[in-house]
Motif scaffolding. Structure first.
Motif, short mmCIF file in Angstrom:
data_model
loop_
_atom_site.label_atom_id
_atom_site.label_comp_id
_atom_site.label_asym_id
_atom_site.label_seq_id
_atom_site.Cartn_x
_atom_site.Cartn_y
_atom_site.Cartn_z
N VAL A 160 1.05 -1.01 -0.01
CA VAL A 160 0.01 -0.05 0.03
C VAL A 160 0.93 1.62 0.00
CG1 VAL A 160 -1.68 1.25 1.09
CG2 VAL A 160 -1.34 -1.72 1.07
N ALA A 161 0.69 2.04 -0.77
CA ALA A 161 1.81 3.40 -1.10
C ALA A 161 0.79 4.59 -0.64
CB ALA A 161 2.24 3.77 -2.22
N ILE A 162 0.97 5.03 0.21
CA ILE A 162 0.13 6.79 0.71
C ILE A 162 1.29 7.74 0.24
CG2 ILE A 162 -0.95 7.73 2.86
CD1 ILE A 162 -1.46 4.80 3.66
N PRO A 163 1.56 8.27 -0.76
CA PRO A 163 2.48 9.56 -1.08
C PRO A 163 2.01 10.53 -0.43
CG PRO A 163 1.84 8.87 -3.03
CD PRO A 163 1.13 7.64 -2.28
N GLY A 164 3.07 11.50 0.28
CA GLY A 164 2.82 13.10 0.62
C GLY A 164 1.99 13.65 -0.36
N PRO A 165 0.83 14.70 -0.25
CA PRO A 165 0.76 15.19 -0.59
C PRO A 165 1.55 16.06 -1.36
CG PRO A 165 0.77 16.15 1.67
CD PRO A 165 0.45 14.65 1.99
N SER A 166 2.28 16.78 -0.93
CA SER A 166 3.24 17.92 -1.92
C SER A 166 4.27 17.11 -3.18
CB SER A 166 4.33 18.20 -1.33
OG SER A 166 5.01 16.94 -1.08
N ARG A 167 3.56 15.50 -3.09
CA ARG A 167 4.45 14.98 -4.41
C ARG A 167 2.81 14.61 -6.00
NH1 ARG A 167 8.79 11.74 -3.83
NH2 ARG A 167 8.45 10.76 -4.94
N TYR A 168 2.39 14.99 -5.46
CA TYR A 168 0.63 15.16 -6.17
C TYR A 168 -0.31 15.73 -5.95
CZ TYR A 168 -1.58 12.55 -2.70
OH TYR A 168 -2.72 12.43 -1.71
N ARG A 169 -0.32 16.32 -5.49
CA ARG A 169 -1.95 17.56 -5.40
C ARG A 169 -1.59 18.78 -6.25
NH1 ARG A 169 -3.41 18.04 0.89
NH2 ARG A 169 -4.83 15.88 0.88
N THR A 170 -1.59 19.08 -6.42
CA THR A 170 -0.52 20.29 -8.10
C THR A 170 -0.54 19.30 -8.88
OG1 THR A 170 0.36 21.75 -6.05
CG2 THR A 170 0.30 22.18 -8.59
N LEU A 171 0.02 18.63 -9.47
CA LEU A 171 0.50 17.62 -10.00
C LEU A 171 -0.78 17.21 -11.03
CD1 LEU A 171 2.59 16.39 -12.75
CD2 LEU A 171 2.90 14.73 -10.82
N LEU A 172 -1.44 15.81 -9.81
CA LEU A 172 -2.54 16.46 -10.35
C LEU A 172 -3.24 17.06 -10.72
CD1 LEU A 172 -3.06 12.80 -10.46
CD2 LEU A 172 -4.67 12.97 -8.51
N SER A 173 -3.97 18.07 -10.20
CA SER A 173 -5.19 19.08 -10.53
C SER A 173 -4.20 19.79 -11.34
CB SER A 173 -4.38 20.25 -9.89
OG SER A 173 -5.77 20.01 -7.98
N GLU A 174 -2.99 19.85 -12.60
CA GLU A 174 -3.00 20.22 -13.27
C GLU A 174 -2.81 19.53 -14.73
OE1 GLU A 174 1.24 21.09 -12.59
OE2 GLU A 174 0.81 23.42 -12.06
N VAL A 175 -2.18 17.80 -14.69
CA VAL A 175 -2.54 16.18 -15.20
C VAL A 175 -4.14 16.96 -15.84
CG1 VAL A 175 -2.83 14.81 -15.57
CG2 VAL A 175 -0.88 15.78 -15.05
N VAL A 176 -5.16 16.93 -14.54
CA VAL A 176 -6.33 16.73 -14.97
C VAL A 176 -7.08 17.62 -15.60
CG1 VAL A 176 -9.17 16.74 -13.80
CG2 VAL A 176 -7.32 15.11 -13.01
N ASN A 177 -6.56 18.79 -15.01
CA ASN A 177 -7.21 20.17 -15.62
C ASN A 177 -6.86 20.32 -17.08
OD1 ASN A 177 -8.63 21.14 -14.04
ND2 ASN A 177 -6.77 22.57 -12.89
N SER A 178 -5.73 20.10 -17.65
CA SER A 178 -4.87 20.10 -18.97
C SER A 178 -5.65 18.71 -19.87
CB SER A 178 -3.74 19.93 -18.99
OG SER A 178 -2.94 18.22 -18.45
N LEU A 179 -6.65 18.09 -19.64
CA LEU A 179 -6.64 16.71 -20.25
C LEU A 179 -8.26 16.99 -20.24
CD1 LEU A 179 -6.01 13.27 -18.13
CD2 LEU A 179 -5.22 14.00 -20.74
#
Length: 293
Positions: free
Chosen positions: A33-52
């Motif tokens: 089970v992987a639980i990344p820290g929020p700084s690793r993905y929140r901004t990135l995920l929002s940007e990717v989803v918005n661009s898609l």
């Protein structure tokens, strides 16, 4: 891989769910089970989803995203937990267009396409609109409550409508929900369920929220009870917790001040009645699991 997407909602756990999961991350990692820290993905995920938007991602998008998210080898990860209450929207846009999280289905579908071939699940805590709306309004920069509502009528808002939209747009994505009002009693169940571990396994912080709403004396007695009765099941613990709440609850921790124009006691009571009815409707929806004490 199973991808567990915790989407808040706003005004529920204030990131305590993720923080508690991270306290158990080393233990859970041994189960894949992987639980990344929020700084690793929140901004990135929002940007990717918005661009898609509604487009398909590049063929290597999943691998690139996992490289950014994970510190471990992706091949060793069987379950990935991502918590991001602003993925559906920031607080000021929660009711943009007069609709509750109007882009929710688009964004969940984008995540599903990013993790094509993986099993995506959505997890959300819900909240009585009588307290949800004031709480999220306070988080927004809106100059007035009417501006925050964007024309929405609180009496017509339903969580079941949001969940139905998600299920219709992404029928392969199961949804697990719970009422924020029940969270202190369900905290351990939610944590274990998201991690996919045994319901009776000991974890760090499973009673943290319960400790917030009960007197120190009550919590001391509750922990003594657990120590003397270490074989009780999680279901039995919840019944005991409710009994302790009857005697040791902190009234100030359970009460909320609602100070909005035109909201008298009768109006708030009606919102709560509608919410209770809506939760019952949600419990009957296919593909939806409602956690309850």
């Amino acid at each position: 891989m199973q991808v567990i997407l915790h989407l808040g909602v706003h005004g529920t756990d204030e990131d305590r769910l993720l923080k508690t999961l991270l306290r158990n991350a080393d233990d859970f990692r041994r189960d894949g089970v992987a639980i990344p820290g929020p700084s690793r993905y929140r901004t990135l995920l929002s940007e990717v989803v918005n661009s898609l938007g509604g487009a398909d991602p590049a063929e290597d998008a999943r691998e690139v995203l996992l490289d950014a998210l994970l510190t471990e080898d992706a091949a060793d990860v069987h379950r990935l937990i991502l918590s991001h209450e602003n993925l559906l929207s920031v607080p000021k846009l929660a009711l943009a267009g007069g609709r509750l999280y109007r882009r929710a289905e688009e964004r969940v579908c984008a995540i599903q396409r990013l993790f094509r071939g993986d099993a995506v699940e959505v997890w959300m805590g819900l909240r009585d609109f009588a307290s949800y709306l004031p709480a999220v309004y306070r988080e927004s920069p809106a100059q007035s409550f009417d501006a925050f509502l964007h024309g929405a009528d609180p009496m017509h808002l339903r969580w079941s409508s949001l969940i139905r939209r998600l299920r219709e747009a992404a029928p392969e994505v199961p949804v697990t929900v719970w009422c924020n009002e029940d969270t202190p009693l369900l905290w351990g169940q939610i944590l274990r369920g998201m991690a996919g571990i045994d319901a009776e396994r000991r974890i760090i912080g499973s009673f943290d929220l319960f400790a917030d709403i009960i007197s120190p004396e009550g919590m001391k007695r509750f922990r003594s009870f657990l120590k003397e009765n270490d074989s009780v099941t999680e279901a039995q613990k919840r019944r005991v917790m409710m009994a302790f709440l009857d005697k040791y609850a902190l009234p100030e921790a359970l009460e909320e001040e609602l100070d909005l124009p035109g909201w008298d006691a009768a109006y708030v009571d009606m919102l709560t009645e509608l919410y209770d009815e809506d939760v019952w409707q949600i419990s009957r929806m296919p593909g939806v699991t409602l956690l309850s004490p």
